[in-house]
Design an enzyme around this catalytic site. Structure first.
Site, PDB file in Angstrom:
ATOM      1  N   ASP A 276       0.839  -1.203   0.000  1.00  0.00           N
ATOM      2  CA  ASP A 276       0.000   0.000   0.000  1.00  0.00           C
ATOM      3  C   ASP A 276       0.872   1.251   0.000  1.00  0.00           C
ATOM      4  O   ASP A 276       1.319   1.713   1.045  1.00  0.00           O
ATOM      5  CB  ASP A 276      -0.917  -0.014   1.233  1.00  0.00           C
ATOM      6  CG  ASP A 276      -1.847   1.203   1.273  1.00  0.00           C
ATOM      7  OD1 ASP A 276      -1.940   1.918   0.251  1.00  0.00           O
ATOM      8  OD2 ASP A 276      -2.489   1.412   2.328  1.00  0.00           O
ATOM      9  N   LYS A 283       1.630   7.947   0.321  1.00  0.00           N
ATOM     10  CA  LYS A 283       2.038   7.983   1.730  1.00  0.00           C
ATOM     11  C   LYS A 283       3.429   8.599   1.838  1.00  0.00           C
ATOM     12  O   LYS A 283       4.224   8.502   0.905  1.00  0.00           O
ATOM     13  CB  LYS A 283       2.132   6.554   2.282  1.00  0.00           C
ATOM     14  CG  LYS A 283       0.804   5.883   2.571  1.00  0.00           C
ATOM     15  CD  LYS A 283       1.033   4.502   3.179  1.00  0.00           C
ATOM     16  CE  LYS A 283      -0.286   3.778   3.417  1.00  0.00           C
ATOM     17  NZ  LYS A 283      -1.144   4.430   4.417  1.00  0.00           N
ATOM     18  N   ASP A 294       0.294  -5.043   4.556  1.00  0.00           N
ATOM     19  CA  ASP A 294      -1.103  -4.626   4.453  1.00  0.00           C
ATOM     20  C   ASP A 294      -2.011  -5.768   3.964  1.00  0.00           C
ATOM     21  O   ASP A 294      -3.195  -5.568   3.741  1.00  0.00           O
ATOM     22  CB  ASP A 294      -1.205  -3.400   3.530  1.00  0.00           C
ATOM     23  CG  ASP A 294      -2.373  -2.491   3.888  1.00  0.00           C
ATOM     24  OD1 ASP A 294      -2.888  -2.593   5.013  1.00  0.00           O
ATOM     25  OD2 ASP A 294      -2.770  -1.685   3.022  1.00  0.00           O
ATOM     26  N   GLU A 355      -7.907   2.601   0.400  1.00  0.00           N
ATOM     27  CA  GLU A 355      -8.152   1.592  -0.633  1.00  0.00           C
ATOM     28  C   GLU A 355      -8.727   0.298  -0.077  1.00  0.00           C
ATOM     29  O   GLU A 355      -9.456  -0.410  -0.771  1.00  0.00           O
ATOM     30  CB  GLU A 355      -6.841   1.305  -1.386  1.00  0.00           C
ATOM     31  CG  GLU A 355      -5.907   0.271  -0.737  1.00  0.00           C
ATOM     32  CD  GLU A 355      -5.350   0.674   0.629  1.00  0.00           C
ATOM     33  OE1 GLU A 355      -5.368   1.885   0.947  1.00  0.00           O
ATOM     34  OE2 GLU A 355      -4.926  -0.209   1.391  1.00  0.00           O
ATOM     35  N   ARG A 357     -11.038  -0.356   2.129  1.00  0.00           N
ATOM     36  CA  ARG A 357     -12.500  -0.422   2.168  1.00  0.00           C
ATOM     37  C   ARG A 357     -13.094  -0.595   0.778  1.00  0.00           C
ATOM     38  O   ARG A 357     -14.167  -1.180   0.618  1.00  0.00           O
ATOM     39  CB  ARG A 357     -13.058   0.812   2.898  1.00  0.00           C
ATOM     40  CG  ARG A 357     -12.765   2.125   2.228  1.00  0.00           C
ATOM     41  CD  ARG A 357     -12.944   3.315   3.161  1.00  0.00           C
ATOM     42  NE  ARG A 357     -11.818   3.470   4.083  1.00  0.00           N
ATOM     43  CZ  ARG A 357     -11.722   4.422   5.007  1.00  0.00           C
ATOM     44  NH1 ARG A 357     -12.708   5.313   5.147  1.00  0.00           N
ATOM     45  NH2 ARG A 357     -10.665   4.500   5.781  1.00  0.00           N
TER      46      ARG A 357
HETATM   47  N1  BES Z   1      -3.196   0.281   5.240  1.00  0.00           N
HETATM   48  C1  BES Z   1      -3.568   1.547   5.725  1.00  0.00           C
HETATM   49  C2  BES Z   1      -3.837   1.556   7.234  1.00  0.00           C
HETATM   50  C3  BES Z   1      -2.665   1.283   8.130  1.00  0.00           C
HETATM   51  C4  BES Z   1      -1.931   2.323   8.673  1.00  0.00           C
HETATM   52  C5  BES Z   1      -2.345  -0.003   8.495  1.00  0.00           C
HETATM   53  C6  BES Z   1      -0.888   2.075   9.527  1.00  0.00           C
HETATM   54  C7  BES Z   1      -1.291  -0.254   9.359  1.00  0.00           C
HETATM   55  C8  BES Z   1      -0.569   0.786   9.876  1.00  0.00           C
HETATM   56  C9  BES Z   1      -4.851   2.017   5.039  1.00  0.00           C
HETATM   57  O1  BES Z   1      -5.005   1.611   3.727  1.00  0.00           O
HETATM   58  C10 BES Z   1      -4.800   3.511   5.020  1.00  0.00           C
HETATM   59  O2  BES Z   1      -3.915   4.029   4.401  1.00  0.00           O
HETATM   60  N2  BES Z   1      -5.755   4.158   5.685  1.00  0.00           N
HETATM   61  C11 BES Z   1      -5.805   5.579   5.724  1.00  0.00           C
HETATM   62  C12 BES Z   1      -7.235   5.997   5.535  1.00  0.00           C
HETATM   63  C13 BES Z   1      -7.428   7.477   5.381  1.00  0.00           C
HETATM   64  C14 BES Z   1      -6.823   7.944   4.069  1.00  0.00           C
HETATM   65  C15 BES Z   1      -8.895   7.778   5.421  1.00  0.00           C
HETATM   66  C16 BES Z   1      -5.274   6.024   7.076  1.00  0.00           C
HETATM   67  O3  BES Z   1      -5.556   5.381   8.073  1.00  0.00           O
HETATM   68  O4  BES Z   1      -4.556   7.010   7.112  1.00  0.00           O
HETATM   69 ZN    ZN Z   2      -4.059  -0.165   3.212  1.00  0.00          ZN
HETATM   70 MN    MN Z   3      -4.016   2.920   2.361  1.00  0.00          MN
END
Ligand code: BES
Ligand code: ZN
Ligand code: MN
Length: 502
Positions: A276, A283, A294, A355, A357
């Site tokens: 991811d 990111k 992920d 992504e 969800r």
């Molecule tokens: N895979 C990430 C969530 C994550 C973050 C898992 C840290 C493990 C450690 C997920 O896909 C994500 O990026 N979520 C975003 C959502 C936001 C953009 C609404 C997040 O949590 O920042």
């Molecule tokens: Zn993710």
């Molecule tokens: Mn993500």
């Protein structure tokens, strides 16, 4: 994925008879129990024990250890005393940790076999205790070292023996040891999948692993390729996969299809984002390597199937794993894009980093085809969950309180704990979109809850529980029997929960 498993056995032996490089013996700190243990050990070891007791170098406290060297009355050259603390505070988790302490201590010696004396306890069944000991010992020795080419300084513990000289309990102990061996090998498999780098595990190779595992443990695996996913109109999976050279897969697992217990079909859904980057909503560089993990929800589902099939649990289980790589590129989905999911509902992509969800929406609506009684999804879904709960509990949200209560009980027992968060109606408006049925972000507050609300929009007529394992699936700092990196979280929790379903 190939695993060389430890050889784990139950032995009907006393400390005098057991043959091993080291034998670990548990000792409680309570005065009477401590003295009783010391008396039992005094015959072969009195010369060393007397000063230890007198100087109070070892008093049976939790975490304490003491190595002793034996004379020829024993067939093990070393005895390792391991403190268990107070008997009234004993728990399965303390036994796991004590076994981990013994195993890690043994690992520092140049030896290959460890024996652990089974402690007779009245508070738990003997099989539960035996299983906990195997879990603690085996899982604490886990290392992801397949890419290290230089000689290892330590030898690996290859043999673990749980021994007791009580004939009345041996059968029970053996049962627990066997479950422990099955479950730990499933956890190790899940950890290996999580820790594998993104250039090794991507949707195609994750699917291959699922197929191999299914063959080995005798359940069914079907893999949908990109064309099949297109024909099924799984718009979320396709949209996220668009930015990557690696094509998506949708993996379907099925165990015990022919069971009469059909009205009780349970589905496990696992997020399988093999890497991811965030996509166009890229990111930051710091912490991005962790995003190879992920797909830990998917790893937990594959591991759970492995264990459930080997334990021959009498349930009908289906697994759904949408798998993609989330990349930024000229072909990637963009903020503002609108997606049509498997069930026809549309979502607005506000942030391409939300992504998980999007792909889960397709899997959760596809789940309805099976008319399941219950769907449990596991996903490393939100950073917000890590902010809320850290590494010590997964977030749990859903629409069925009895199932969540049962999961809570399994979580406390296995120490893969879950903590319920609310799914109040009021949160729903945060994911309202002006242009689609729903938006894939919910603003700054309650990120774990708004993510779950997004999923809720796609569930069918079934009981549903979502576990956000973002904090528990990957560790920055090691725990007693979980090294840094992928933890395999979810396998032990789900197996315990599923054992309770008939
Ligand atoms: N895979 C990430 C969530 C994550 C973050 C898992 C840290 C493990 C450690 C997920 O896909 C994500 O990026 N979520 C975003 C959502 C936001 C953009 C609404 C997040 O949590 O920042
Ligand atoms: Zn993710
Ligand atoms: Mn993500």
């Amino acid at each position: 994925m190939k695993e060389k498993n430890m050889n784990i056995t139950t032995e009907y032996h006393s400390l005098y008879q057991i043959q091993s490089d080291v034998a670990a013996v548990f000792v409680f700190q309570d005065k009477q129990l401590f003295q009783k243990s010391m008396k039992e050990l005094s015959k072969p070891l009195s010369a060393q024990l007397t000063p230890i007791i007198k100087l109070e170098d070892f008093s049976g406290k939790e975490g304490q250890t003491c190595s002793l060297y034996t004379n020829d009355t024993l067939r093990t050259p070393r005895v390792l005393l391991v403190g268990l603390g107070e008997v009234k505070k004993i728990s399965l988790e303390k036994l796991r940790r004590a076994a981990a302490t013994a195993a890690k201590k043994a690992q520092t010696l140049k030896i290959t076999s460890l024996a652990i004396e089974f402690p007779f306890l009245l508070t738990f069944s003997h099989s539960e205790v035996a299983q906990a000991l195997v879990e603690g010992a085996v899982l604490s020795l886990y290392k992801f070292d397949k890419y290290l080419t230089k000689e290892k300084s330590e030898k690996n513990i290859e043999t673990l023996k749980i021994f007791t000289s009580l004939s009345s309990i041996i059968k029970e102990v053996k049962k627990g040891v066997e479950s422990g061996a099955i479950i730990t090998s499933a956890v190790v498999h899940a950890r290996n999948l999580s820790n594998a780098p993104g250039n090794e595990i991507y949707p195609e190779t994750l699917a291959n692993d699922a197929v191999q595992t299914a063959k080995k443990y005798k359940f069914k695996a079907t893999v949908f390729d990109k064309r099949k996913i297109e024909s099924l109109k799984m718009g979320g999976v396709l949209a996220v996969a668009k930015g990557s050279e690696k094509t998506p897969r949708f993996i379907v697992l099925e165990y015990n299809k022919s069971t009469k217990n059909k009205k009780n079909t349970i589905i496990l859904v696992g997020k399988g984002v093999t890497f991811d980057t965030g996509g166009i909503s890229l990111k930051p560089a710091a912490g991005m390597p962790e995003m190879k993990m992920d797909m830990s929800g998917a790893a937990a589902v594959i591991g759970t199937f492995q264990a459930v099939a080997e334990l021959k649990l009498p349930i009908h289980l289906v697994g759904l794993i949408p798998s993609v790589e989330n990349m930024p590129s000229g072909t990637a989905m963009k903020p503002g894009d609108i997606i049509r999911h498997y069930n026809g509902k549309t979502s607005e992509v506000d942030n391409t980093d939300a992504e998980g969800r999007l792909i889960l929406a397709d899997a959760l609506s596809y789940a309805s085809l099976y008319k399941p009684d219950l769907v449990i999804d596991l996903a490393t879904l939100t950073g917000a969950c890590v902010v809320a709960l850290g590494n010590h509990a997964a977030g749990m949200l859903g629409n069925d309180e009895p199932t969540m209560n049962a999961l809570k009980i399994s979580g406390d027992a296995t120490y893969e704990r879950v903590c319920q968060l609310p799914l109040y109606d009021e949160y729903e408006k945060q994911i309202k979109s002006d242009v689609a049925d729903v938006k894939n972000t919910g603003g700054r507050w309650a990120g774990t809850i708004t993510a779950a609300w997004f999923l809720k929009k796609f569930i069918g007529d079934y009981k549903w529980v979502h576990c956000d394992i973002a904090g528990t699936a990957m560790l920055e700092t090691p725990q007693e029997y979980i090294p840094k990196g992928g933890s395999g979280f979810g396998v032990r929790l789900l197996v315990d929960f599923l054992k309770g379903r008939k």
